[in-house]
Design a protein around this motif. Structure first.
Motif: not given
Length: 545
Positions: A118-126
């Motif tokens: 599963n991928l880096y937490p991009f949405v959560e980081t934004v």
């Protein structure tokens, strides 16, 4: 010409694929150790990266670091780990072909039958408000490459992108291997996952570009509006259920759930038959209406329109039961077969009342145990509990032919009556102001043209969905009957003429809240003044189509 195109007869059937080697690299580590334990127990070699490998190793399970596979150390602060032929050849080799199998043997590369990524937490980081540099570092490169490679090669590899799939995959491993049907289903989820991820990244960069400049000819408001919306829209949702039918029996229908959402689609059915399409539509409208209020509130909905909304008086012994009784009293005839939403747990007193009323659905944050037992005696009622983190959506999407409309949800402003403008009559007393504020807020849940009459924190008459405001006024007054006299009224938009207002004045309404802004405001104000009725302009409208 590739061998695939030249001679497809060379393919060998691979329905069930035993899992001997798994690649595991996850940002979301929930369920990771249970997964690692199950794989180790089944004799699966685990190849892993970075912190994932360390977590597995610390738990006492054998793990092969990816650098041992590639012969190349993780580098550039972890930006380069799996981008290597020794990894991707093991993901992409189509072992239905003897030539691919031979090439792997010649290269000394072992294939993977299972990939957990599963991928880096991009949405959560934004969402966290992180600075641009941190956001960019959370743009995953190797992860999507592994996911897409594995999904493309689903005849040979099972790709898992969510911890919710771990149990099913572990069961398959223990049973002897993954089936082609399972691998195809997981591949579909994987491609949807990377599509949504890429869309989020694209939206972030597009919004950042527009916010930074945009067109020189655009004014500030236009730039702000454009920066709020992505340049492309991907609807990211998973099939949760196929419904018996849609709005009508000849229409097929299904429920999809959005990831990380907590709404009516994620509610738990405690009792009753499966939810129908219309049940979901009405339950969502009911929740939207009830949860517009901070006070204990109940909304009763029929065909997406309220037939009663009420809040509890501050001195109520059982606030939610009191709110329900007041909401039901607005229009008992229409409430028959309706949907009820409460923004507080359902109590025994409320349940005792509801059990004697034919009701399709009751949805609430919870049910007192005895209340649940009482209502569960009714075979045909559906009882739903909302997720603990339930929240109304900030954005709304509506399909139109050829596309979609997207808007900010109507979040109320202007409830501080000090911002309203008194345009007729005497200033309202405290109770009248409170009723006006309630009516104005509740009118947002009524389909336009909307007129809502209220008294003591409860609707007493609702006129909705009419093609002219005069008819809505007549409908609200007719439904209120004798209760119209002494009530207050809210209109979701201005009165274009005095005729609609005159219907309310003739019925004995004591005060009115409306947005104002008509070219005939003077005419409308004069009618209220002549009747000695208090009228406020709120300065905003609440259309709801």
């Amino acid at each position: 010409m590739s061998v695939h195109a030249a001679d497809p007869s060379l393919y060998r059937d691979r329905d069930v694929v035993p899992v001997r080697r798994a690649l595991v690299s996850v940002s979301d580590k929930s369920g990771l150790l249970e997964l690692a334990g199950a794989l180790a127990e089944s004799g699966v070699e685990i190849v892993s990266t970075g912190s994932t490998a360390q977590t597995i190793r610390d738990a006492g399970y054998a793990v092969t670091g990816v650098e041992s596979v590639t012969g190349f150390p993780e580098s550039l602060d972890g930006r380069v780990k799996t981008l290597h032929p020794a990894v991707h050849a093991g993901l992409l080799a189509d072992l239905r072909l003897e030539s691919h199998e031979q090439q792997l043997a010649d290269l000394g590369i072992a294939p993977f039958e299972l990939v957990i990524v599963n991928l880096y937490p991009f949405v959560e980081t934004v969402a966290s408000g992180a600075d641009a540099a941190t956001v960019v570092e959370n743009v995953d490169i190797g992860g999507p490459a592994m996911v897409r490679a594995s999904a493309k090669n689903h005849p040979n590899v099972a790709i898992v992108v969510s911890p919710s799939s771990y149990a099913e995959v572990v069961e398959a491993v223990r049973a002897g291997g993954t089936t082609l049907e399972l691998r195809k289903r997981l591949a579909a989820q994987a491609f949807a996952h990377t599509a949504a991820y890429d869309s989020a990244v694209a939206s972030y960069f597009a919004s950042d570009v527009v916010a930074a400049g945009g067109s020189a000819a655009a004014d500030d408001a236009d730039v702000e509006a454009r920066s709020a919306f992505p340049t492309s829209l991907t609807i990211d949702a998973e099939l949760a259920d196929t419904l018996r039918y849609g709005e009508n029996a000849h229409q097929r229908a299904a429920l999809y759930t959005a990831p990380d959402a907590a709404g009516i689609a994620q509610a738990t059915l405690l009792h009753g038959k499966a939810m129908s399409y219309n049940n979901y539509v009405d339950a969502d409208a009911a929740v939207r209406a009830a949860f517009d209020f901070d006070e204990p509130a109940v909304a009763i909905i029929k065909h997406a329109n309220p037939c009663g909304i009420a809040i509890a008086p501050s001195d109520a012994a059982d606030p939610i039961a009191s709110a329900h009784a007041a909401a039901h009293a607005c229009d008992p005839l229409s409430a028959f077969g309706g949907v009820i939403a409460a923004n507080r747990p359902v109590t025994v007193a409320m349940a005792e009342t509801v059990k004697d009323i034919f009701t399709e659905v009751v949805v609430a944050p919870g049910f007192d145990p005895e209340a649940l037992e009482i209502l569960s005696r009714k075979k045909n009622i559906r009882l739903l509990t909302l997720p603990a983190d339930f929240a109304l959506a900030d954005r709304e999407v509506k399909q139109v032919s050829g596309g979609f409309l997207v808007q900010d949800a109507d979040r109320f402003t202007g409830f501080d009556q000090t911002t309203w403008t008194l345009v007729a009559g005497e200033p309202a007393d405290e109770q009248t102001l409170a009723d006006l504020a309630f009516a104005w807020r509740a009118s947002r849940s009524v389909k336009s043209n909307a007129i809502l009459l209220a008294n003591q924190g409860a609707s007493v008459g609702v006129g909705m969905g009419q093609v002219n405001r005069v008819d809505s006024c007549h409908l609200a007054v007719d439904r209120a009957g004798d209760r119209a006299a002494g009530s207050v009224a809210a209109s979701d938009a201005f009165f274009p003429f005095a005729d609609g207002l005159q219907v309310l004045l003739d019925a004995g309404v004591r005060a009115v809240a409306q947005p104002g802004g008509s070219v005939r405001d003077d005419e409308v104000i004069a009618a209220a003044t002549a009747a000695g009725v208090t009228m406020y302009f709120t300065g905003e409208r609440h259309f709801f189509h």
